[in-house]
Enzyme design. Structure first.
Site, PDB file in Angstrom:
ATOM      1  N   LYS A 155       0.836  -1.209   0.000  1.00  0.00           N
ATOM      2  CA  LYS A 155       0.000   0.000   0.000  1.00  0.00           C
ATOM      3  C   LYS A 155       0.868   1.255   0.000  1.00  0.00           C
ATOM      4  O   LYS A 155       0.628   2.191  -0.772  1.00  0.00           O
ATOM      5  CB  LYS A 155      -0.919   0.016   1.221  1.00  0.00           C
ATOM      6  CG  LYS A 155      -2.001  -1.052   1.200  1.00  0.00           C
ATOM      7  CD  LYS A 155      -2.749  -1.064   2.537  1.00  0.00           C
ATOM      8  CE  LYS A 155      -3.731  -2.197   2.636  1.00  0.00           C
ATOM      9  NZ  LYS A 155      -4.429  -2.212   3.951  1.00  0.00           N
ATOM     10  N   ALA A 206      -0.641   0.573   6.215  1.00  0.00           N
ATOM     11  CA  ALA A 206      -0.908  -0.337   7.335  1.00  0.00           C
ATOM     12  C   ALA A 206      -1.909  -1.397   6.899  1.00  0.00           C
ATOM     13  O   ALA A 206      -2.729  -1.169   6.006  1.00  0.00           O
ATOM     14  CB  ALA A 206      -1.455   0.449   8.535  1.00  0.00           C
ATOM     15  N   ASP A 207      -1.823  -2.541   7.557  1.00  0.00           N
ATOM     16  CA  ASP A 207      -2.773  -3.611   7.301  1.00  0.00           C
ATOM     17  C   ASP A 207      -2.961  -4.403   8.590  1.00  0.00           C
ATOM     18  O   ASP A 207      -1.989  -4.709   9.278  1.00  0.00           O
ATOM     19  CB  ASP A 207      -2.280  -4.535   6.188  1.00  0.00           C
ATOM     20  CG  ASP A 207      -3.369  -5.494   5.757  1.00  0.00           C
ATOM     21  OD1 ASP A 207      -4.333  -5.043   5.111  1.00  0.00           O
ATOM     22  OD2 ASP A 207      -3.262  -6.690   6.087  1.00  0.00           O
ATOM     23  N   THR A 208      -4.219  -4.719   8.883  1.00  0.00           N
ATOM     24  CA  THR A 208      -4.557  -5.415  10.119  1.00  0.00           C
ATOM     25  C   THR A 208      -5.213  -6.751   9.806  1.00  0.00           C
ATOM     26  O   THR A 208      -6.065  -6.834   8.921  1.00  0.00           O
ATOM     27  CB  THR A 208      -5.528  -4.556  10.969  1.00  0.00           C
ATOM     28  OG1 THR A 208      -4.918  -3.290  11.238  1.00  0.00           O
ATOM     29  CG2 THR A 208      -5.868  -5.242  12.286  1.00  0.00           C
ATOM     30  N   GLY A 237       0.524  -4.682  10.585  1.00  0.00           N
ATOM     31  CA  GLY A 237       1.814  -4.371   9.995  1.00  0.00           C
ATOM     32  C   GLY A 237       1.786  -2.936   9.501  1.00  0.00           C
ATOM     33  O   GLY A 237       0.738  -2.424   9.124  1.00  0.00           O
TER      34      GLY A 237
END
Length: 189
Positions: free
Chosen positions: A50, A71-73, A108
């Site tokens: 991203k 960010a990624d959850t 992350g």
């Protein structure tokens, strides 16, 4: 230094605002596929994708004065990565499976600039209350679970979560405590 958030998440935006950062939002068009395997590797890969997607769409001049945050959850439960629900039935089934149990939430993040590449993650343990079926259906009818990993938001105002070990901001989807350390170092805050 210009800060760009590569996310359309209103929650990530609110957290950055709450901590006093000036930034712009440019939603990444990075193509996320279904996550599987190691949850840390998966969310780091998506966060980096991203941030790089937005950074590389900038001109060389724009890149020299900007950092992009991605960010990624993911929710990790019983050896599986739980992403956003496909539909209301999926959300209901996910909430039923998490009821009364503990799972991990991993976010992350990537902060990328012309001379900067910082990647990291945070992990929290979340224990759910025993959920009444009526609460699950009421919650899902609000559509709030539909854009969230694991089909829930700790901040949504429903009595779903019993306890959080670790960062609540991480569970919301943006581990500001770790990202702040990076941003303060480059913005001289």
């Amino acid at each position: 230094m210009k800060i760009i958030l590569a996310s359309g998440s209103p929650r990530r935006k609110e957290i950055l605002e709450q901590f006093g950062y000036n930034f712009s939002v440019e939603v990444s068009d990075f193509c996320e596929t279904a996550a599987n395997g190691d949850p840390v590797i998966a969310c780091l890969r998506f966060a980096k994708g991203k941030a790089l997607n937005v950074f590389l769409h900038k001109s060389k001049k724009e890149r020299s004065d900007a950092v992009v945050i991605g960010a990624d959850t993911v929710v990790y439960f019983n050896g599986k990565i739980l992403g956003k629900p496909k539909d209301k039935t999926d959300a209901i089934n996910t909430l039923k499976s998490l009821s009364g149990k503990t799972h991990s939430v991993i976010t992350g993040f990537a902060v990328i600039g012309e001379k900067l590449s910082v990647f990291g993650y945070d992990q929290s343990e979340v224990e759910f209350n025993e959920l009444e079926e009526s609460l699950i259906y009421k919650y899902v009818e609000t559509s709030k679970p539909m854009d969230k990993a694991g089909s829930y938001g700790v901040q949504d105002g429903f009595n779903i979560v019993r306890s959080v070990k670790g960062s609540v901001y991480n569970v919301i989807g943006f581990p500001i405590e770790k990202i702040k350390f990076v941003l303060d170092g480059i913005t001289n805050k």
